[in-house]
Design a protein around this motif. Structure first.
Motif, PDB file in Angstrom:
ATOM      1  N   THR A 155      38.852  42.316  48.823  1.00 54.78           N
ATOM      2  CA  THR A 155      39.467  43.453  48.120  1.00 54.78           C
ATOM      3  C   THR A 155      40.488  42.980  47.094  1.00 54.78           C
ATOM      4  OG1 THR A 155      41.104  43.683  49.896  1.00 54.78           O
ATOM      5  CG2 THR A 155      39.151  45.099  50.012  1.00 54.78           C
ATOM      6  N   GLU A 156      40.479  41.687  46.785  1.00 53.82           N
ATOM      7  CA  GLU A 156      41.472  41.138  45.864  1.00 53.82           C
ATOM      8  C   GLU A 156      40.939  41.173  44.428  1.00 53.82           C
ATOM      9  OE1 GLU A 156      44.472  40.428  46.864  1.00 53.82           O
ATOM     10  OE2 GLU A 156      44.095  40.629  49.008  1.00 53.82           O
ATOM     11  N   SER A 157      41.700  40.585  43.525  1.00 58.06           N
ATOM     12  CA  SER A 157      41.373  40.608  42.103  1.00 58.06           C
ATOM     13  C   SER A 157      40.291  39.592  41.756  1.00 58.06           C
ATOM     14  CB  SER A 157      42.627  40.285  41.292  1.00 58.06           C
ATOM     15  OG  SER A 157      43.022  38.932  41.533  1.00 58.06           O
ATOM     16  N   GLN A 158      39.791  39.703  40.537  1.00 54.71           N
ATOM     17  CA  GLN A 158      38.837  38.716  40.046  1.00 54.71           C
ATOM     18  C   GLN A 158      39.469  37.331  39.987  1.00 54.71           C
ATOM     19  OE1 GLN A 158      35.446  39.313  39.161  1.00 54.71           O
ATOM     20  NE2 GLN A 158      35.475  37.075  39.334  1.00 54.71           N
ATOM     21  N   ALA A 159      40.747  37.264  39.655  1.00 56.45           N
ATOM     22  CA  ALA A 159      41.425  35.968  39.600  1.00 56.45           C
ATOM     23  C   ALA A 159      41.448  35.302  40.968  1.00 56.45           C
ATOM     24  CB  ALA A 159      42.845  36.146  39.065  1.00 56.45           C
ATOM     25  N   VAL A 160      41.711  36.068  42.007  1.00 50.12           N
ATOM     26  CA  VAL A 160      41.696  35.517  43.365  1.00 50.12           C
ATOM     27  C   VAL A 160      40.281  35.086  43.746  1.00 50.12           C
ATOM     28  CG1 VAL A 160      42.087  36.034  45.809  1.00 50.12           C
ATOM     29  CG2 VAL A 160      43.730  36.812  44.084  1.00 50.12           C
ATOM     30  N   VAL A 177      32.854  48.870  48.417  1.00 49.68           N
ATOM     31  CA  VAL A 177      32.299  48.863  47.062  1.00 49.68           C
ATOM     32  C   VAL A 177      31.615  50.187  46.713  1.00 49.68           C
ATOM     33  CG1 VAL A 177      29.970  47.966  47.523  1.00 49.68           C
ATOM     34  CG2 VAL A 177      31.156  47.305  45.412  1.00 49.68           C
ATOM     35  N   THR A 178      31.268  50.974  47.716  1.00 57.67           N
ATOM     36  CA  THR A 178      30.629  52.271  47.466  1.00 57.67           C
ATOM     37  C   THR A 178      31.643  53.381  47.244  1.00 57.67           C
ATOM     38  OG1 THR A 178      30.506  52.948  49.802  1.00 57.67           O
ATOM     39  CG2 THR A 178      28.698  51.589  48.949  1.00 57.67           C
ATOM     40  N   PHE A 179      32.937  53.108  47.429  1.00 55.81           N
ATOM     41  CA  PHE A 179      33.969  54.132  47.268  1.00 55.81           C
ATOM     42  C   PHE A 179      34.263  54.322  45.772  1.00 55.81           C
ATOM     43  CE2 PHE A 179      36.100  52.781  51.560  1.00 55.81           C
ATOM     44  CZ  PHE A 179      34.919  53.064  52.231  1.00 55.81           C
ATOM     45  N   LYS A 180      34.471  55.545  45.364  1.00 54.25           N
ATOM     46  CA  LYS A 180      34.659  55.844  43.940  1.00 54.25           C
ATOM     47  C   LYS A 180      35.864  55.127  43.338  1.00 54.25           C
ATOM     48  CE  LYS A 180      32.407  60.378  43.744  1.00 54.25           C
ATOM     49  NZ  LYS A 180      32.580  61.826  43.465  1.00 54.25           N
ATOM     50  N   ASN A 181      36.939  54.977  44.122  1.00 54.95           N
ATOM     51  CA  ASN A 181      38.163  54.403  43.564  1.00 54.95           C
ATOM     52  C   ASN A 181      38.192  52.880  43.592  1.00 54.95           C
ATOM     53  OD1 ASN A 181      38.397  54.118  46.318  1.00 54.95           O
ATOM     54  ND2 ASN A 181      40.529  54.799  46.438  1.00 54.95           N
ATOM     55  N   VAL A 183      37.376  50.453  41.783  1.00 54.61           N
ATOM     56  CA  VAL A 183      36.980  50.015  40.442  1.00 54.61           C
ATOM     57  C   VAL A 183      37.056  48.502  40.307  1.00 54.61           C
ATOM     58  CG1 VAL A 183      37.500  50.193  37.985  1.00 54.61           C
ATOM     59  CG2 VAL A 183      37.704  52.215  39.459  1.00 54.61           C
ATOM     60  N   ALA A 184      38.158  47.903  40.729  1.00 58.92           N
ATOM     61  CA  ALA A 184      38.325  46.453  40.593  1.00 58.92           C
ATOM     62  C   ALA A 184      37.297  45.706  41.439  1.00 58.92           C
ATOM     63  CB  ALA A 184      39.742  46.038  40.986  1.00 58.92           C
ATOM     64  N   LEU A 185      37.035  46.206  42.641  1.00 58.35           N
ATOM     65  CA  LEU A 185      36.064  45.543  43.506  1.00 58.35           C
ATOM     66  C   LEU A 185      34.665  45.608  42.916  1.00 58.35           C
ATOM     67  CD1 LEU A 185      35.387  44.073  46.114  1.00 58.35           C
ATOM     68  CD2 LEU A 185      35.160  46.303  47.236  1.00 58.35           C
ATOM     69  N   LYS A 186      34.341  46.711  42.288  1.00 62.88           N
ATOM     70  CA  LYS A 186      33.027  46.825  41.651  1.00 62.88           C
ATOM     71  C   LYS A 186      32.855  45.736  40.578  1.00 62.88           C
ATOM     72  CE  LYS A 186      32.830  51.862  42.354  1.00 62.88           C
ATOM     73  NZ  LYS A 186      31.745  52.015  43.328  1.00 62.88           N
ATOM     74  N   GLU A 187      33.938  45.457  39.839  1.00 66.66           N
ATOM     75  CA  GLU A 187      33.872  44.404  38.829  1.00 66.66           C
ATOM     76  C   GLU A 187      33.659  43.033  39.468  1.00 66.66           C
ATOM     77  OE1 GLU A 187      33.754  44.262  35.413  1.00 66.66           O
ATOM     78  OE2 GLU A 187      33.225  46.353  35.819  1.00 66.66           O
ATOM     79  N   VAL A 188      34.348  42.787  40.569  1.00 63.63           N
ATOM     80  CA  VAL A 188      34.148  41.527  41.285  1.00 63.63           C
ATOM     81  C   VAL A 188      32.697  41.413  41.747  1.00 63.63           C
ATOM     82  CG1 VAL A 188      34.769  40.204  43.349  1.00 63.63           C
ATOM     83  CG2 VAL A 188      36.555  41.321  42.008  1.00 63.63           C
ATOM     84  N   ALA A 189      32.163  42.511  42.276  1.00 64.47           N
ATOM     85  CA  ALA A 189      30.776  42.496  42.759  1.00 64.47           C
ATOM     86  C   ALA A 189      29.792  42.206  41.627  1.00 64.47           C
ATOM     87  CB  ALA A 189      30.440  43.824  43.427  1.00 64.47           C
ATOM     88  N   ARG A 190      30.130  42.629  40.435  1.00 66.17           N
ATOM     89  CA  ARG A 190      29.280  42.331  39.271  1.00 66.17           C
ATOM     90  C   ARG A 190      29.374  40.862  38.856  1.00 66.17           C
ATOM     91  NH1 ARG A 190      31.644  47.296  37.190  1.00 66.17           N
ATOM     92  NH2 ARG A 190      30.092  48.980  37.167  1.00 66.17           N
ATOM     93  N   ASN A 191      30.570  40.276  39.008  1.00 62.13           N
ATOM     94  CA  ASN A 191      30.858  38.997  38.373  1.00 62.13           C
ATOM     95  C   ASN A 191      30.690  37.774  39.259  1.00 62.13           C
ATOM     96  OD1 ASN A 191      31.544  40.244  35.938  1.00 62.13           O
ATOM     97  ND2 ASN A 191      33.667  40.555  36.573  1.00 62.13           N
ATOM     98  N   VAL A 192      30.741  37.929  40.576  1.00 59.98           N
ATOM     99  CA  VAL A 192      30.563  36.769  41.457  1.00 59.98           C
ATOM    100  C   VAL A 192      29.172  36.174  41.228  1.00 59.98           C
ATOM    101  CG1 VAL A 192      30.343  36.029  43.871  1.00 59.98           C
ATOM    102  CG2 VAL A 192      32.167  37.602  43.208  1.00 59.98           C
ATOM    103  N   PRO A 193      29.076  34.858  41.075  1.00 51.78           N
ATOM    104  CA  PRO A 193      27.744  34.259  40.928  1.00 51.78           C
ATOM    105  C   PRO A 193      26.827  34.680  42.074  1.00 51.78           C
ATOM    106  CG  PRO A 193      29.445  32.636  40.484  1.00 51.78           C
ATOM    107  CD  PRO A 193      30.156  33.852  41.000  1.00 51.78           C
TER     108      PRO A 193
END
Length: 257
Positions: A155-160, A177-181, A183-193
């Motif tokens: 649940t941390e930031s992309q930097a972490v 990740v399915t919760f509407k709020n 937002v930051a976690l959704k970005e992490v889920a997109r960006n993790v290799p």
């Protein structure tokens, strides 16, 4: 198709329905699950679930939220980790959200788990909440990168996430990740290799939409997988294959049969 990389099948809400829960897994194409230890008192229950079911694995460790208990030492953790059904050390880590005051005991317990993981050659399952800076610092100081593991229920930031990835860790995404709020976690889920990504339920907690607020269970990791696949613009089948392959690569003591 899917593996639930983190659940608590020995907790009462799931243990009372064990046969049903395993059947639901099969019906939802969830082939395997990792039942994670949170204290040594209940560890025999965790191990017993894994011994009863070929598609369930176990870990051994003490969660940072458990105060006023006998502290595990490296030798004891290593001894328990020799069991063939035990594939990881943890969950361990730091939690400054639920507990306050002098938490040096938490940090020392975390160091003990990292040392045990290195000695046992088993990967770590790390919990961190409101403690990312200290978590990463101790991981670096204790050489956690030499054994690797997973940042569970991330649940941390992309930097972490990026720092954890650099330390040889995988990132595990839960039903949050399915919760509407989220937002930051959704970005992490997109960006993790894709080759460093896992999915989990952390059941009986954190049920994904459309079951939010209900008792979670491993079968519903399929909803986590579907949500992450949509975020990444890939098929659910591709997401399932990748995260399953990642699970068995990280937890190499687990046998996929």
């Amino acid at each position: 198709m899917f593996v639930d990389s983190h659940c608590h099948l020995n907790f009462p809400d799931l243990a009372a329905r064990e046969t049903e829960v395993l059947a639901h897994m099969q019906a939802n194409q969830v082939t395997h699950a990792l039942c994670v230890s949170v204290n040594l008192e209940d560890y025999p229950q965790v191990l017993a679930v894994a011994e009863r079911h070929d598609n369930v694995f176990a870990s051994v460790g003490v969660h940072p939220d458990y105060e006023d208990i006998a502290e595990p030492d490296v030798a004891r953790l290593v001894e328990l980790a020799t069991h063939p059904r035990v594939v990881a050390i943890g969950e361990t880590g730091l939690d400054y959200f639920r507990l306050t005051g002098d938490l040096e005991w938490q940090r020392e317990r975390f160091r003990t788990h990292i040392r045990a993981a290195r000695a046992a050659s088993k990967p770590l399952i790390i919990h961190t909440r409101s403690a990312a800076e200290d978590t990463l610092r101790i991981m670096r100081e204790e050489g956690a990168d030499q054994i690797g593991g997973v940042m569970h229920c991330f649940t941390e930031s992309q930097a972490v996430a990026d720092e954890a990835l650099a330390l040889n860790f995988y990132i595990s995404i839960s039903g949050i990740v399915t919760f509407k709020n989220a937002v930051a976690l959704k970005e992490v889920a997109r960006n993790v290799p894709l080759d460093r990504l896992l999915i989990e339920t952390d059941s009986p907690f954190l049920a994904p939409v459309p079951y939010r607020g209900k008792t979670n269970e491993p079968a519903w990791v399929s909803h986590v997988g579907a949500a992450v696949a949509e975020l990444r613009g890939i098929s659910v089948e591709a997401l399932g294959r990748a995260t399953t392959d990642n699970f068995f690569r990280l937890f190499s003591a687990a046998q996929p049969g």
